[in-house]
Design an enzyme around this catalytic site. Sequence first.
Site, PDB file in Angstrom:
ATOM      1  CG  HIS A   1      15.848  -5.666  32.448  1.00 21.26           C
ATOM      2  ND1 HIS A   1      14.838  -6.559  32.694  1.00 21.26           N
ATOM      3  CD2 HIS A   1      15.255  -4.573  31.888  1.00 21.26           C
ATOM      4  CE1 HIS A   1      13.691  -6.038  32.290  1.00 21.26           C
ATOM      5  NE2 HIS A   1      13.917  -4.836  31.807  1.00 21.26           N
TER       6      HIS A   1
ATOM      7  CB  CYS B   1      -0.944  -0.028   1.198  1.00 23.95           C
ATOM      8  SG  CYS B   1      -0.082  -0.028   2.784  1.00 23.95           S
TER       9      CYS B   1
END
Length: 694
Positions: free
Chosen positions: A616, A26
């Site tokens: 983390h 598109c």
Amino acid sequence: MSHQDDIKAIVTSVGGAANIKSLTHCATRLRFELNDAGKVDNATLDANKLVLGAVQQSGDRYQVVIGGQVASVYEQIMHLPEMAGLGAGTVDDNADEPTDAEVKAAARSKARGKVAWLDSFFEYLADSFRPILGVLLGASIIIAIVNLCISLGLIPNDTATTGLVFVQAIWKGVFYFLPIMVAYNAANKLKVDPWLGGAIMGMLMTPQFASLSDTKTWGDAVKCVKNTTLGTSSCTATVFGLPMQLSDYSGNVFVPLLMVAVLAVVYHGLKKIIPDSVQMVFLPFFSMIIVGALTAFIIGPIGVWAGNGLGAGLAWMNTHAPFIFAIAIPLLYPFLVPLGLHWPLNALMIMNINTLGYDFIQGPMGVWNFACFGATAGVLFLSIRDKDKDMRQTSVGALAAGLLGGVSEPSLYGIHLRYKLIYSRMLVGCGVGGVVIAVMGWLFPATVASGETVHGVTTTAFAFTSLLTVPVFNQMWVYGVSIAVSFFTAMIMIIMLDYRTPEQKAEAKARAAAQSAKAVNGGDAATATAAVAVDDAPAAAATATSAVFAPIAGHVVSLDDAGDPVFASRALGEGVGVEPVDGAVKAPVSGVLQTVAETGHAFGLKTDDGVEVLVHVGIDTVKMNGNGFVVNVAKGDRVNAGDLLATVDLDEVKKAGFSTTTLVTVLNTAALKSVTPKTDVNVAAGDEVIAIEQ
């Protein structure tokens, strides 16, 4: 990696050519239909320089956001040797049954997923418009230039000269024949001869059909009634003894969408019963007769009624509840566009112009668009400040596409949907801009061509809301103030509050470090470290860091096995994962805490000699909002290796459904000579897990 390698990597990342059933594109996206969407390598796709983002849909559909160069990328992919024989937008699973195997295969693929039918419906709407976005954009720019010349007094009006009438014909041709274009695209989407769809729609736009409403020619056979709400006339003619409601179908988009849906049923039904040898003649013949009659007598009037009804309903809301309308539209659009649910509203805009003579949706819609572009501008500001080259390139392209073309997809898919915090900032811009356009629209109503007074910003042409199309809007200054407020509100919100979580900031910092290290070009390790430093330079007498220690006791695994694709990609540097056996999180190196997450799940440290380390705790534990975490330090604190950073309740993390694997990485790996992880061992907190050579 070369440009051609990036092209090939896109195909490889979606599972290879053998995994691709069909490929179309598109305005901004490659649209894949795959045999198995599970084979897609998302991490590799995200790392591809040509890719702004990737979106999985229901079943095995996959969209890869490229941006303005999508047509070129599509062509290059289709010219790859491995893609030979794959037709654009086709499904060719069974060449021995060419009559309807493609249709059945497509139907089977769409049947998967809980809301596959809904996806298919909006895909049908979207694919009916996407191929003509270019001509719609071109026409809207022509309209904007003409209106700008009128507003500046350069020309008296848009029909003052034969030259301007000719220019008017250029853009009006797009919207007048829009139903034929939509019918062509819709038919192509449903595997029907697209020229057949265009021809049937064209029948309703011929002079002969239009002449049926001429009361002077047909006398009592035609009766017309004035619609006071819409300001239009509705005529009914007697044809073959049956009543036929007559309408001007120019610019109508609902009728071709409905007509082609019926045409597909008739076309594929006839295809089953008409012998192959005569299909070329009798398939279009019977389709035109059957569907042409159905459209003229039934489908056309239904489409007009539906479009007019929706338009009149929204017009009533805009008149009687303008505040709600003007605020709701910009707040809804950020959620409608990513899902493709904005296409029905786009169709309504065109219908409003065709029936009312003006549209009132595009003004509030522009508020959302400019809030979107303002958020992107904020990201661009931060990327320049943080020297994040990749994000700077992405945001520059997205901002240019938005401000000059009115296209929001590069911003949405390239940035906003990747960093979800953006939405909370951007929606403030949407809301504030909506309030401004609502208040000013009420205080300064517009007068449309019919003489009617309308509260809000209106336009007589369908336009992509960009800087170039601002002159298209009536009450242009009201519109200009509204979009400026939404743009700068969203931009300032992003700059002040940022758009990234602590780990995303660390990732950006790592990217900047890697890019700076590459720029050193042969310099020694000390020079490289100095080049990537973002805070004060390390002390000259600092002891060289040679190891990173385990922040928590447990079993050490490779980043590849830790369960997080971002860490596995090494975007945050080389490191290890630790599957913990207790909840005491300790400093893996001595240095200063550069980052301490409020939620207690992430810590960034920098040693005196410039080594940057991230800890983390768990995967996706940011979603716990600090529940189960007790933080013992603050940003700016100096700690020694082994000092307690936080305590985490591992059972609470598991209960919440998240992995407890604790990751520790060296963010500026690219600036160091070597970073060597030590995996597949059991360690206590403080044992060496990463060796560093500077």
